[in-house]
Design an enzyme around this catalytic site. Structure first.
Site, short mmCIF file in Angstrom:
data_model
loop_
_atom_site.label_atom_id
_atom_site.label_comp_id
_atom_site.label_asym_id
_atom_site.label_seq_id
_atom_site.Cartn_x
_atom_site.Cartn_y
_atom_site.Cartn_z
N ASP A 80 0.79 -1.09 -0.04
CA ASP A 80 -0.01 -0.02 -0.09
C ASP A 80 0.86 1.17 -0.02
O ASP A 80 1.94 1.15 0.38
CB ASP A 80 -0.82 0.01 1.18
CG ASP A 80 -1.89 -0.96 1.21
OD1 ASP A 80 -2.31 -1.50 0.07
OD2 ASP A 80 -2.45 -1.30 2.31
N TYR A 81 0.29 2.34 -0.59
CA TYR A 81 1.03 3.69 -0.58
C TYR A 81 1.41 3.88 1.14
O TYR A 81 2.59 4.54 1.07
CB TYR A 81 0.04 4.74 -0.90
CG TYR A 81 0.35 6.07 -0.88
CD1 TYR A 81 1.11 6.90 -1.59
CD2 TYR A 81 -0.20 6.82 0.16
CE1 TYR A 81 1.39 8.21 -1.42
CE2 TYR A 81 0.11 8.29 0.52
CZ TYR A 81 0.70 8.85 -0.34
OH TYR A 81 1.11 10.19 -0.27
#
Length: 298
Positions: free
Chosen positions: A119-120
């Site tokens: 994930d970011y």
């Protein structure tokens, strides 16, 4: 930022494709990719590859820096990168943000790709193949659950003993609409299992340091599972909060002002072509302020 915008003055009429090739010292195919992504502009208008240009133009291109150059391990087939938090694994459309893929390809060439994603918000180890075949082979290891991934997380509350969270997760189908980006626990979802082991506890902040081993790989699995047992990850703004707060969090994320998520992909273990690899990443700096007053270790 790895993407920079530079201004150039072209004195003689020049084909856009050749200009990008010469400035970036890349192949014509790579130059075409930059133009297709609308990274060359004149008078705020995207320049076409066949266009003849003269005068002032602005070119947006990737310039590696130390933050995203964290190659921590390499073989002839793959490399392992330590992705910083708040960096995308893959680029998104025409937006010019940090992307680990650009970093990977700056090291290994255009055929190199991540074999999985983070994930970011999550930092830590990402495995990348150097060739199309090695990418395919490494992705197969993940699909066959032959890669052991462990994470470190700081979570709210005291976690006194190890636990196994076995709750089915339904992943979103339409992530463009409002809060539909969120996964949810649902009997309609796929089986999802997360192992949680407490490592230490800060009684002053009421925060536990956890070792997390996901046995499945659903979207936001660790974040959702920990939230579901009332141990939301520090910095979590999407799960275990009111919808209004989640919307505010997503807006802050779009503005690059979201709080830091205390989740880190700390190790990868796998076998590839007869060799066994165990690769680890150190505790991230952003964890350190929470670990000053640990009361005990398990």
């Amino acid at each position: 930022m790895p993407f920079v915008e530079e201004e150039f003055e072209i004195l003689k009429p020049t084909k856009a494709l050749f200009f990008v090739r010469d400035v970036l010292k890349c192949s014509l195919k790579e130059a075409q990719r930059h133009l297709d992504k609308q990274r060359l502009k004149q008078n705020q208008q995207a320049v076409r590859k066949s266009q003849i240009i003269q005068g002032v133009v602005r070119l947006i291109h990737f310039k590696p820096n130390e933050k995203t150059q964290a190659l921590v391990f390499e073989t002839k087939d793959f490399g392992v990168f330590d992705k910083p938090h708040q960096v995308y694994t893959h680029p998104k459309g025409y937006f010019y943000h940090e992307s680990l893929l650009d970093c990977i390809q700056s090291h290994f060439g255009k055929n190199a790709h991540p074999a999985h994603r983070l994930d970011y918000e999550t930092s830590g180890l990402v495995l990348a193949g150097k060739t199309l075949q090695s990418v395919k082979d490494l992705k197969a290891l993940f699909m066959q659950k032959k890669v052991k991934k462990t994470y470190l997380a700081l979570a709210h509350g005291l976690v006194e003993k190890s636990m196994k969270i076995d709750k089915p997760i339904l992943t979103p189908q339409n992530i463009q609409k409002d809060l539909h980006i969120r996964s949810k626990i649902s009997p309609l979802g796929k089986q999802s299992i997360t192992l949680v082991e407490p490592l230490s506890y800060n009684p002053f902040l009421d925060i536990s340091l956890l070792k997390i081993t996901p046995l499945t790989g659903r979207t936001h699995q660790i974040r959702l599972h920990l939230s579901s047992v009332d141990h939301r990850i520090v910095g979590e703004g999407l799960y275990g909060v009111a919808d209004e707060n989640a919307r505010e969090y997503l807006q802050l994320k779009r503005e690059n002002n979201a709080p830091l998520l205390m989740l880190h992909a700390a190790s990868l273990e796998f076998e590839f072509k007869g060799a066994i690899y165990k690769i680890a990443s150190p505790m991230p700096e952003r964890f350190m302020p929470f670990l000053k007053d640990l009361s005990f270790f398990y």
